[in-house]
Structures are given as C-alpha cells and as structure tokens.
Design an enzyme around this catalytic site. Sequence first.
Site, PDB file in Angstrom:
ATOM      1  N   ASP A 122       0.859  -1.184   0.000  1.00  0.00           N
ATOM      2  CA  ASP A 122       0.000   0.000   0.000  1.00  0.00           C
ATOM      3  C   ASP A 122       0.893   1.230   0.000  1.00  0.00           C
ATOM      4  O   ASP A 122       2.019   1.184   0.505  1.00  0.00           O
ATOM      5  CB  ASP A 122      -0.903   0.007   1.237  1.00  0.00           C
ATOM      6  CG  ASP A 122      -2.007  -1.035   1.166  1.00  0.00           C
ATOM      7  OD1 ASP A 122      -2.382  -1.438   0.055  1.00  0.00           O
ATOM      8  OD2 ASP A 122      -2.502  -1.434   2.236  1.00  0.00           O
ATOM      9  N   ASP A 136      -6.995  -1.298  -4.263  1.00  0.00           N
ATOM     10  CA  ASP A 136      -7.994  -1.006  -3.236  1.00  0.00           C
ATOM     11  C   ASP A 136      -8.975   0.067  -3.719  1.00  0.00           C
ATOM     12  O   ASP A 136     -10.188  -0.051  -3.529  1.00  0.00           O
ATOM     13  CB  ASP A 136      -7.321  -0.508  -1.955  1.00  0.00           C
ATOM     14  CG  ASP A 136      -6.452  -1.543  -1.283  1.00  0.00           C
ATOM     15  OD1 ASP A 136      -6.624  -2.752  -1.543  1.00  0.00           O
ATOM     16  OD2 ASP A 136      -5.584  -1.144  -0.486  1.00  0.00           O
TER      17      ASP A 136
END
Length: 183
Positions: A122, A136
């Site tokens: 991330d 995401d």
Amino acid sequence: MKNIAKKYLFLGVIVAVIVVLDQVTKNMVRNNLAVAETWMPWKWLEPFARIVHWHNDGVVFGLFQGMGEIFTILITVVIVAIIFFYPRIPEADVPLRVALAMQAGGAIGNLIDRITQGYVTDFVSLGNFPVFNVADASITLGVAVLLIGLYIDERKTQKKEKVMADAKQKLPAQEDQTDTSNE
C-alpha cells in the site's frame, strides 16, 4: 468462440488496465522507498496527502491483519465467480459490468502481491485515512459504481411503476357491457 471472446473483451480490458497500473505503481514504490518511508514532492501537501511504503497482510484499508491466507482463498473464489458469471450479465447493464470489472481488476492486483510477496504493498496516504493502493481504490470505486447503478435502476423501475399506475387510473372503468337488448 468469437462470441465468448466478445463477452469477455470489456472485462479483460478494464482488468488489464487496472492490474498494470496497480503493479507499476507498487513496483515504483517498492523500488524507491524503504518500508515506512514517506515521500512528498510538496511539503505543504504532506498533512493531506503523501506516498508511504506500507505492507498490508490484511484486506482493503488494512482491515483484518494477519488473515492473508484466508483472504487469498476468498479473493480467488470471488475472481472465479466474476469470470464465470460475467458473460451472463446483459450488455445493457453497463454499471454492473463496469463495477465487476473494477472489482476483479483490483482483486487480481492485490492477489498478485499476496502470491508473490505474502502481503500487499500500500502507498497512498490521505489525511488520517488508512493507507491504500490502486487495487484497493478500484475495488472501492467498483462498489460505488455498483451502488449507483442499483440506485439508478431502482429509480427507473419506480418511475415506470408510477407511470403504469397513473395510466391505469386514467383509463375509464370498464363496466359489464353485456347486450341485454334482445331480452
């Protein structure tokens, strides 16, 4: 065979764009930032948005940490289900087709990370919101597109039902018009 390829073309294009964008951005972060290192080109923007290299072994937005293996299986099942049911979705149902393609693309992007690294990379950090990535965002936007599409369909259905109810009320009542003149 042409018909099957045509049914999957839209899905394939959207999935490919998302997966490529997701993997390229994650590789840029992995190659240029150490884990937990932050990068921000404009200091004034840092409180609101920054790039940070983060590992996530949970799911979207860092939920359910430590359950990566379970979600690897679950995500694989979801991807297979989307691929199986996608050709059955009417071509006119564009919001559903777009939503599922975005969700499949995001799921595949994160699945690649899980399989190759054991965690998801991330890197997008906005304010106090959990750190996320392109995959995401794609999954989340896919859900939003799905909900908006359902809302629009529901509104159309309600409008049609109202028009039909109004038309029914405007029709003259049909009385029993049997011919009694011959009696």
